[in-house]
Design a protein around this motif. Sequence first.
Motif, mmCIF file in Angstrom:
data_model
loop_
_atom_site.group_PDB
_atom_site.id
_atom_site.type_symbol
_atom_site.label_atom_id
_atom_site.label_comp_id
_atom_site.label_asym_id
_atom_site.label_seq_id
_atom_site.Cartn_x
_atom_site.Cartn_y
_atom_site.Cartn_z
ATOM 1 N N THR A 237 -3.180 3.706 -3.063
ATOM 2 C CA THR A 237 -3.079 2.787 -4.250
ATOM 3 C C THR A 237 -2.012 1.856 -3.763
ATOM 4 N N LEU A 238 -1.360 1.151 -4.908
ATOM 5 C CA LEU A 238 -0.639 0.157 -4.738
ATOM 6 C C LEU A 238 0.858 0.343 -5.406
ATOM 7 N N ASP A 239 1.963 -0.054 -4.870
ATOM 8 C CA ASP A 239 3.131 0.211 -5.420
ATOM 9 C C ASP A 239 3.455 -0.285 -6.752
ATOM 10 N N PHE A 240 2.516 -1.241 -7.144
ATOM 11 C CA PHE A 240 2.552 -1.744 -8.527
ATOM 12 C C PHE A 240 1.841 -0.615 -9.512
ATOM 13 N N LEU A 241 0.936 0.086 -9.191
ATOM 14 C CA LEU A 241 0.523 1.127 -10.053
ATOM 15 C C LEU A 241 1.383 2.622 -10.015
ATOM 16 N N ALA A 242 1.498 2.734 -8.590
ATOM 17 C CA ALA A 242 2.603 3.840 -8.575
ATOM 18 C C ALA A 242 3.809 3.704 -9.492
ATOM 19 N N THR B 83 8.090 7.616 -8.596
ATOM 20 C CA THR B 83 9.304 6.947 -8.027
ATOM 21 C C THR B 83 9.545 7.465 -6.640
ATOM 22 N N GLU B 84 8.752 8.451 -6.106
ATOM 23 C CA GLU B 84 8.879 8.869 -4.670
ATOM 24 C C GLU B 84 7.677 8.630 -3.882
ATOM 25 N N PHE B 85 7.687 7.460 -3.222
ATOM 26 C CA PHE B 85 6.699 7.013 -2.445
ATOM 27 C C PHE B 85 7.205 6.015 -1.111
ATOM 28 N N VAL B 86 6.343 6.105 -0.326
ATOM 29 C CA VAL B 86 6.652 4.943 0.901
ATOM 30 C C VAL B 86 5.714 3.797 0.823
ATOM 31 N N VAL C 129 0.917 -1.026 -0.062
ATOM 32 C CA VAL C 129 -0.028 0.144 -0.012
ATOM 33 C C VAL C 129 0.943 1.214 0.145
ATOM 34 N N VAL C 130 0.637 2.335 -0.875
ATOM 35 C CA VAL C 130 1.221 3.480 -0.974
ATOM 36 C C VAL C 130 0.261 4.640 -0.916
ATOM 37 N N GLU C 131 0.831 5.852 -0.865
ATOM 38 C CA GLU C 131 -0.115 6.899 -0.650
ATOM 39 C C GLU C 131 0.660 8.118 -1.934
ATOM 40 N N LEU C 132 -0.528 8.417 -2.787
ATOM 41 C CA LEU C 132 -0.054 9.336 -3.828
ATOM 42 C C LEU C 132 -0.627 10.692 -3.774
ATOM 43 N N LYS C 133 -0.258 11.703 -4.197
ATOM 44 C CA LYS C 133 -0.887 13.007 -4.449
ATOM 45 C C LYS C 133 -1.291 13.329 -5.901
ATOM 46 N N PHE C 134 -2.540 13.715 -6.296
ATOM 47 C CA PHE C 134 -2.903 14.092 -7.775
ATOM 48 C C PHE C 134 -3.638 15.116 -7.489
ATOM 49 N N THR C 135 -3.645 16.231 -8.777
ATOM 50 C CA THR C 135 -4.429 17.262 -8.926
ATOM 51 C C THR C 135 -6.055 16.583 -9.353
#
Length: 598
Positions: free
Chosen positions: A492-497, A508-511, A419-425
């Motif tokens: 989302t998921l690291d695969f999708l990220a 590329t920048e996510f935890v 599991v990861v978190e990303l920011k989108f507009t």
Amino acid sequence: MRSQLLALGALALSAAGLVTADIEVDTLVSRRLQKRFIDDSGNYNISFYHINDVHAHLDQFRSSGTDCTNPAQGCYGGYSRVKEVVDQTRPNHKDSLLLNAGDEFQGTLFYSFYGGEKIADTLNQLGFDAMTVGNHEFDAGDDVLAAFIKNLTFPVTSCNIHTDNKALNESLVPYVIFKDHSLAVLSVTTTTTTHISNPGDGTHFEDPVTALQRTVDLVKSKENVTRIVALTHIGYDEDIKLAQKTKGIHLIIGGHSHTLLGDMEGARGKYPTVELNQDGDEVFIVTAYRWGEYLGYIDVAFDPEGKIVSYHGAPIHLDNTTTQDPGLQAQANAWRTPFEKFAAEVVGESKVVLEQGTCQKEECTLGDFMADAMLDYRIGGNPDVTGVIINAGGVRATIDEGQITRGEVLTAFPFGNAVVELKFTGKELWDIFEGIVTGVSVFNNEEVTSFVQVSKGIKITYNPKNSGGTKLISLELGGSPVDLTKSYTIVTLDFLAGGGDNFWPTRTEFVTLDTQDEVLGMYIEKSTPVDIKLDGRISITNETKPAGNGPSATTAAPNNTISATSSPSPTDTGAAVMVSGEWSLIAAAVVGAVMCIL
């Protein structure tokens, strides 16, 4: 059952022994002990057994794809059944080939725990003549795939894979010649592998039509064969295009799209499906569904020019009535021992079926439940989270009503994605969903290779009849129409990220946090008994123009789109990264061992 009886009744003509293989230049040649069978009309008769997309279902399973713990409820497939059918019928043939159309990796604990080791052992015992490479064979990378192929006793072929990985390059051959049959087998692998699996940076996938036609021409000029068969892992729709756009191929044995063909309920088309090639000749297309529930079987007669003039056969349904090979079944039972206790641990129960089968087409209950589990997991730690986006292709098996075991959780979500978190507009999210429902990315005009599932807090409405690039009608986030200028936090998921399924440009920048299967297990324990229903978070409308704050129709339209009546193709996608968990020591082995097993 009717299909099984038809197929077994057809096992009358043509014979073959086991294959011994010798490498000549860059091809692999099979030499047989039996003479070719020519009928009274001068036609050459040969039988083909074929299987595809078994996805590590070495043992029998329930219709949902999970372990069959109660045979009285109905069990299907398992390689011990395949072996029994092949061993009992193949000796009666004058000529035959047993072919594998790929995707043996990924899907059950047999792969999660052992990697490719037990799969290779099983395939060798069946005596396959040739195999092509599926996208999931790349899930653990090029080196692991090369080591797997090295352990096989038969050739693995693909003419559209070009790689700078020395071990993999040496493992693959562009085609296989069966001299005693005057027959060549040519293979291709889906070009979407780059987005849906984990090939190396130096591994590329050529257009299948271009690669196959080039190889057909090469074989005809170099080899003394009159019959050419394509063994593909590109999907049923792409097989049809391949048949229509090439010449010289008269039989296509396919995989990848998990398509059921035949006269049974739920079949998408005829077995075989017949198309016309560039010369106006008939091309026969067959495939055998998924997981090994069916063994494909077809007898064909080639005329002296290598064209098919007659055929007979049908997929053989492998169910409770099909005898199991006792030796191979005993092995499968023994291989279960290290993970059986863990897999049988009950984590909760469900009052409803958590359905996977519809996830690539529409909102599905297991997609909703998984996305909501990820939302629940993160919302406490980050109240700014808006919602969850996951790929439908990562949802692999239905969870039946009743008790839910850890084995079922891992079978439904076997990839170990984190599991990861990303920011989108808001604008980026609009474009992401437009690309998904259109099937072509707004960002790069390339194919989006999976449908989507979302959590509470996200609602999308689209019109599949609109032209490509204008299908998304509305997008709500947190109960309000999307604000195109606002920033949203998405789980989302690291695969999708990392660019998987081409949902959005690579991040590329996510935890990375806990794995998907761990999160679902915790949510089941918290929510049991599970009792959910669809709530319309993904819906279809007849509206033709964007509503609310959506951009104008011309804003989102990419240059390269699919037809107005098309919907995203239900390709077999998932993810490639295995991440160890913390449930227990054996859980860590289950989700991590593949990286070192070979």
